[in-house]
Design a protein around this motif. Structure first.
Motif, PDB file in Angstrom:
ATOM      1  N   GLY A   1       0.775  -1.233   0.000  1.00 38.27           N
ATOM      2  CA  GLY A   1       0.000   0.000   0.000  1.00 38.27           C
ATOM      3  C   GLY A   1       0.804   1.278   0.000  1.00 38.27           C
ATOM      4  N   THR A   2       2.105   1.199  -0.300  1.00 37.96           N
ATOM      5  CA  THR A   2       2.937   2.407  -0.258  1.00 37.96           C
ATOM      6  C   THR A   2       3.174   3.020  -1.634  1.00 37.96           C
ATOM      7  OG1 THR A   2       5.035   1.186  -0.431  1.00 37.96           O
ATOM      8  CG2 THR A   2       4.135   1.553   1.787  1.00 37.96           C
ATOM      9  N   LYS A   3       3.101   2.214  -2.693  1.00 37.19           N
ATOM     10  CA  LYS A   3       3.413   2.696  -4.041  1.00 37.19           C
ATOM     11  C   LYS A   3       2.306   2.309  -5.015  1.00 37.19           C
ATOM     12  CE  LYS A   3       8.413   2.563  -3.341  1.00 37.19           C
ATOM     13  NZ  LYS A   3       8.454   4.034  -3.166  1.00 37.19           N
ATOM     14  N   MET A   4       2.348   2.926  -6.191  1.00 33.72           N
ATOM     15  CA  MET A   4       1.425   2.543  -7.257  1.00 33.72           C
ATOM     16  C   MET A   4       2.153   2.610  -8.589  1.00 33.72           C
ATOM     17  SD  MET A   4      -0.965   5.944  -7.626  1.00 33.72           S
ATOM     18  CE  MET A   4      -0.277   7.588  -7.826  1.00 33.72           C
ATOM     19  N   MET A   5       1.742   1.753  -9.492  1.00 37.51           N
ATOM     20  CA  MET A   5       2.198   1.860 -10.872  1.00 37.51           C
ATOM     21  C   MET A   5       1.038   2.395 -11.705  1.00 37.51           C
ATOM     22  SD  MET A   5       2.147  -1.948 -12.568  1.00 37.51           S
ATOM     23  CE  MET A   5       2.110  -3.238 -11.328  1.00 37.51           C
ATOM     24  N   PHE A   6       1.375   3.095 -12.767  1.00 42.49           N
ATOM     25  CA  PHE A   6       0.342   3.597 -13.658  1.00 42.49           C
ATOM     26  C   PHE A   6       0.954   3.830 -15.028  1.00 42.49           C
ATOM     27  CE2 PHE A   6       2.262   7.234 -11.550  1.00 42.49           C
ATOM     28  CZ  PHE A   6       2.435   8.177 -12.554  1.00 42.49           C
ATOM     29  N   MET A   7       0.102   3.784 -16.050  1.00 35.41           N
ATOM     30  CA  MET A   7       0.539   4.019 -17.422  1.00 35.41           C
ATOM     31  C   MET A   7       0.082   5.390 -17.902  1.00 35.41           C
ATOM     32  SD  MET A   7      -0.229   0.502 -19.456  1.00 35.41           S
ATOM     33  CE  MET A   7      -0.034  -1.085 -18.655  1.00 35.41           C
ATOM     34  N   HIS A   8       0.976   6.069 -18.578  1.00 36.12           N
ATOM     35  CA  HIS A   8       0.608   7.255 -19.347  1.00 36.12           C
ATOM     36  C   HIS A   8       0.539   6.816 -20.801  1.00 36.12           C
ATOM     37  CE1 HIS A   8       2.050  11.164 -21.443  1.00 36.12           C
ATOM     38  NE2 HIS A   8       0.733  11.121 -21.418  1.00 36.12           N
ATOM     39  N   ARG A   9      -0.609   7.025 -21.418  1.00 39.37           N
ATOM     40  CA  ARG A   9      -0.791   6.691 -22.829  1.00 39.37           C
ATOM     41  C   ARG A   9      -1.178   7.942 -23.596  1.00 39.37           C
ATOM     42  NH1 ARG A   9      -3.747   0.692 -22.603  1.00 39.37           N
ATOM     43  NH2 ARG A   9      -1.752  -0.417 -22.662  1.00 39.37           N
ATOM     44  N   TRP A  10      -0.601   8.066 -24.780  1.00 38.36           N
ATOM     45  CA  TRP A  10      -1.000   9.169 -25.648  1.00 38.36           C
ATOM     46  C   TRP A  10      -1.221   8.648 -27.061  1.00 38.36           C
ATOM     47  CZ3 TRP A  10       3.733   8.380 -23.541  1.00 38.36           C
ATOM     48  CH2 TRP A  10       4.871   8.398 -24.368  1.00 38.36           C
ATOM     49  N   PHE A  11      -2.211   9.234 -27.716  1.00 42.29           N
ATOM     50  CA  PHE A  11      -2.678   8.765 -29.017  1.00 42.29           C
ATOM     51  C   PHE A  11      -2.547   9.889 -30.042  1.00 42.29           C
ATOM     52  CE2 PHE A  11      -4.664   6.219 -25.835  1.00 42.29           C
ATOM     53  CZ  PHE A  11      -4.872   4.968 -26.386  1.00 42.29           C
ATOM     54  N   LEU A  12      -1.992   9.539 -31.202  1.00 44.12           N
ATOM     55  CA  LEU A  12      -1.914  10.498 -32.299  1.00 44.12           C
ATOM     56  C   LEU A  12      -3.224  10.486 -33.081  1.00 44.12           C
ATOM     57  CD1 LEU A  12       1.719   9.905 -33.601  1.00 44.12           C
ATOM     58  CD2 LEU A  12       0.910  11.217 -31.637  1.00 44.12           C
ATOM     59  N   ASN A  13      -3.418  11.467 -33.926  1.00 43.04           N
ATOM     60  CA  ASN A  13      -4.659  11.558 -34.704  1.00 43.04           C
ATOM     61  C   ASN A  13      -4.850  10.381 -35.644  1.00 43.04           C
ATOM     62  OD1 ASN A  13      -5.479  13.986 -33.540  1.00 43.04           O
ATOM     63  ND2 ASN A  13      -4.320  15.221 -35.018  1.00 43.04           N
ATOM     64  N   ASP A  14      -3.749   9.727 -36.055  1.00 39.74           N
ATOM     65  CA  ASP A  14      -3.869   8.579 -36.954  1.00 39.74           C
ATOM     66  C   ASP A  14      -4.074   7.267 -36.196  1.00 39.74           C
ATOM     67  OD1 ASP A  14      -1.391   8.009 -35.865  1.00 39.74           O
ATOM     68  OD2 ASP A  14      -0.259   8.329 -37.716  1.00 39.74           O
ATOM     69  N   GLY A  15      -4.202   7.340 -34.868  1.00 38.00           N
ATOM     70  CA  GLY A  15      -4.492   6.158 -34.070  1.00 38.00           C
ATOM     71  C   GLY A  15      -3.292   5.502 -33.424  1.00 38.00           C
ATOM     72  N   ARG A  16      -2.097   5.907 -33.771  1.00 43.46           N
ATOM     73  CA  ARG A  16      -0.910   5.298 -33.154  1.00 43.46           C
ATOM     74  C   ARG A  16      -0.872   5.616 -31.661  1.00 43.46           C
ATOM     75  NH1 ARG A  16       4.023   7.372 -36.559  1.00 43.46           N
ATOM     76  NH2 ARG A  16       2.533   9.063 -37.024  1.00 43.46           N
ATOM     77  N   ARG A  17      -0.393   4.626 -30.883  1.00 47.63           N
ATOM     78  CA  ARG A  17      -0.396   4.745 -29.426  1.00 47.63           C
ATOM     79  C   ARG A  17       1.009   4.575 -28.876  1.00 47.63           C
ATOM     80  NH1 ARG A  17      -2.993  -0.035 -26.137  1.00 47.63           N
ATOM     81  NH2 ARG A  17      -0.823  -0.678 -25.891  1.00 47.63           N
ATOM     82  N   TYR A  18       1.289   5.333 -27.811  1.00 47.48           N
ATOM     83  CA  TYR A  18       2.567   5.223 -27.118  1.00 47.48           C
ATOM     84  C   TYR A  18       2.300   5.080 -25.619  1.00 47.48           C
ATOM     85  CZ  TYR A  18       4.490   6.980 -31.514  1.00 47.48           C
ATOM     86  OH  TYR A  18       4.829   7.129 -32.841  1.00 47.48           O
ATOM     87  N   ASP A  19       3.166   4.317 -24.938  1.00 47.93           N
ATOM     88  CA  ASP A  19       2.985   4.071 -23.512  1.00 47.93           C
ATOM     89  C   ASP A  19       4.280   4.308 -22.743  1.00 47.93           C
ATOM     90  OD1 ASP A  19       0.484   2.869 -24.283  1.00 47.93           O
ATOM     91  OD2 ASP A  19       1.541   0.975 -24.598  1.00 47.93           O
ATOM     92  N   THR A  20       4.133   4.786 -21.527  1.00 50.42           N
ATOM     93  CA  THR A  20       5.227   4.820 -20.557  1.00 50.42           C
ATOM     94  C   THR A  20       4.681   4.329 -19.219  1.00 50.42           C
ATOM     95  OG1 THR A  20       6.338   6.679 -21.644  1.00 50.42           O
ATOM     96  CG2 THR A  20       6.933   6.247 -19.366  1.00 50.42           C
TER      97      THR A  20
END
Length: 415
Positions: free
Chosen positions: A247-266
Motif C-alpha cells: 500500500g505504499t506505491k502505485m504503478m500507472f501508465m501514461h498513454r497518448w494517441f496520435l490523430n492517426d491512431g498510433r499509441r505510445y505508452d510509458t
C-alpha cells in the motif's frame, strides 16, 4: 500449428503504424485462419470447471488483477448482466451485483450498478474478508460514486467518488473514466472531453475514511516530466493503476494517441500520494502488468534491445530481466496474475480462435483452452483474465466458449 508465429507478429507490429489498415487486415486474416484451423470442440481441460451464474443469465467478474473470491473462501462476487454481451454496455440498463455462497451453493443479488464495461466490470474488489467495493452512478447528482457492501451485515456505504484500485478500506486511486479506452470507460455523463486541458485531470487520491478526493498527479505533470515530440497535439490519458501489496506505491501508465491512431505508452511508479515519480519502462509499448511483490513488477512490454516479451522489473534499480524466454514469450501478450512464485496467464485467440490458460513456475503447465467466436470481438471480446484465489488452489476466469459470457471456477487443489 495454430499459434501465430514470430514472423506474423512482426507483420502485425509493422501494421501498427497504419492503425486503420491493421484493423481490417487483422480481422480478415483471422477469419481465413479460423476456417483452416478450427477445432471440433469448444473447450478442453483436465481440471474440474464450474460456471458461476444466475439461471439463464450471463456473468463475469472483470479484470485480471483482483480475485472474485474472498480470503476465507466463503464468498464469490460477480456481475450478472441483463443484456446480451455481444453488444456494447447500455448505461440505462444495470448489471446486478451477485454474491455466491460457496458452502450453501446459493446466489444472492445484493445490488445493481449502471456504471460498468465488459473488460473491467464495475471495478469489483474485496477490501477485507467480508466487504467489497464497486462503482456506480448517482443519477440524481449526475456523479460517479462507489459503494462498499458488507456480506455479513448486509449494509451498504456510499463513497462520493469512483475508484480504480483500492488499498483495504483506507484509500483508493481513481482517474477519469470518461477518457480511458472505450472498452474500459464509463459513459453515463457523456462528457465532451477537452483534450487540450491536461492540468485539471489525472490521478486522484480517494480517502475512503473521510470520503474526500484530491488530484495528486495531473496529465500535465507527466507530460512536462517526460516530454516527447510525439506528444504534441496528442490525446493523453492515464490507465491501469495498481497499488503495491504493502500500500505504499502505485504503478500507472501514461498513454497518448496520435490523430492517426498510433499509441505510445510509458510505465511509471510513484508513492501513493503522488510523490517520487519514477519512469520504469519508456520504450513506447507497455501492456499488462502485475505486482510480483513490493519491489518487482511482472510485465509484458517492449525493450528496444531485447524485444516484446515478459520482464521482471526492479523498481529501485530499473533493471529489466526477461522471464520465461522460449516458454511464455512465444505466446505474445497476455494477462498475468501472481500468487507466490506461481504465475497464471492467458493467451489471445490463436488461429483456431482458442485462448489458452497456463500456469508458470519456471516451466509451463497448460490448464485448458477455450473458444472465443467472432460474435465476441473488439470492444465486446472476452479475455480470460485469469485470477488465483488467495490460497492459490483455485483459478477464476471469464469465457464465452459456451456462447455466453460466464465466470468460471477451476479447481487446482487435487491436480
Amino acid at each position: 500449428m495454430s499459434q501465430y508465429s514470430g514472423f506474423e507478429r512482426k507483420i502485425a507490429f509493422i501494421l501498427t503504424k497504419f492503425p486503420g489498415l491493421k484493423s481490417g487486415v487483422k480481422k480478415l486474416y483471422q477469419r481465413v485462419n479460423y476456417l483452416r484451423y478450427k477445432k471440433n470442440y469448444n473447450f478442453k481441460s483436465d481440471y474440474s470447471i464450474k460456471r458461476l451464474a444466475l439461471k439463464n443469465k450471463e456473468s463475469y467478474f472483470g479484470y485480471y488483477d483482483k480475485s472474485p473470491i474472498n480470503s476465507t473462501n466463503e464468498y464469490i462476487i460477480f456481475q450478472s448482466t441483463n443484456i446480451d454481451t455481444k453488444s456494447m454496455p447500455d448505461p440505462k440498463i444495470p448489471v446486478d451485483m451477485v454474491v455466491y455462497n460457496v458452502e450453501h451453493d446459493s446466489y444472492e443479488v445484493v445490488g445493481e450498478s449502471y456504471t460498468y464495461n465488459w473488460q473491467q466490470g464495475t471495478k469489483f474488489m474485496w477490501i477485507d474478508e467480508y466487504r467489497f467495493i464497486y462503482n456506480d452512478f448517482d443519477e440524481s447528482r449526475k456523479q460517479y460514486i462507489s459503494k462498499i457492501y458488507d456480506v455479513k451485515t448486509k449494509e451498504t456505504k456510499v463513497i462520493d467518488f469512483p475508484i480504480y484500485d483500492c488499498f483495504e478500506d483506507k484509500f483508493a486511486i481513481s482517474l477519469n473514466f470518461e477518457i480511458v479506452r472505450a472498452d474500459y470507460s464509463y459513459s453515463n455523463l457523456g462528457l465532451k472531453i477537452d483534450w487540450e486541458d491536461n492540468s485539471n485531470d489525472g490521478l486522484y487520491y480517494i480517502d475512503i475514511k473521510s470520503n474526500s478526493s484530491k488530484l495528486i498527479i495531473s496529465l500535465e505533470d507527466i507530460i512536462k516530466l517526460n516530454y516527447k515530440e510525439t506528444m504534441k497535439g496528442a490525446k493523453h490519458k492515464f490507465n491501469h493503476v495498481m497499488i503495491s501489496p504493502d500500500g505504499t506505491k502505485m504503478m500507472f501508465m501514461h498513454r497518448w494517441f496520435l490523430n492517426d491512431g498510433r499509441r505510445y505508452d510509458t510505465l511509471y511508479v510513484s508513492n501513493v500520494d503522488g510523490t517520487d515519480i519514477k519512469i520504469v519502462s519508456d520504450d513506447d509499448m507497455v501492456s499488462h502488468c502485475f505486482w510480483y511483490d513490493d519491489t518487482y513488477i511482472f510485465a509484458y512490454l517492449r525493450d528496444k534491445t531485447m524485444g516484446d516479451k515478459y520482464y521482471m522489473l526492479d523498481i529501485n534499480s530499473n533493471k529489466k530481466e526477461p522471464i520465461g524466454e522460449g516458454l511464455i514469450d512465444k505466446f505474445g501478450d497476455g494477462h498475468p496474475h501472481v500468487n507466490g512464485t506461481n504465475i497464471i496467464f492467458d493467451t489471445y485467440p490463436d488461429k483456431a480462435r482458442m485462448k489458452s490458460l497456463y500456469k508458470y513456475n519456471y516451466t509451463n503447465k497448460k490448464l485448458g483452452e477455450f473458444l472465443e467466436s467472432f460474435d465476441f470481438y473488439g470492444e465486446t471480446r472476452c479475455d480470460l483474465h485469469p485470477r488465483f484465489s488467495f490460497d492459490g488452489k483455485k483459478v477464476f476466469f471469464d469465457s464465452v466458449h459456451e456462447g455466453q459470457r460466464g465466470l468460471y471456477m477451476m479447481e487446482l487443489e487435487n491436480n
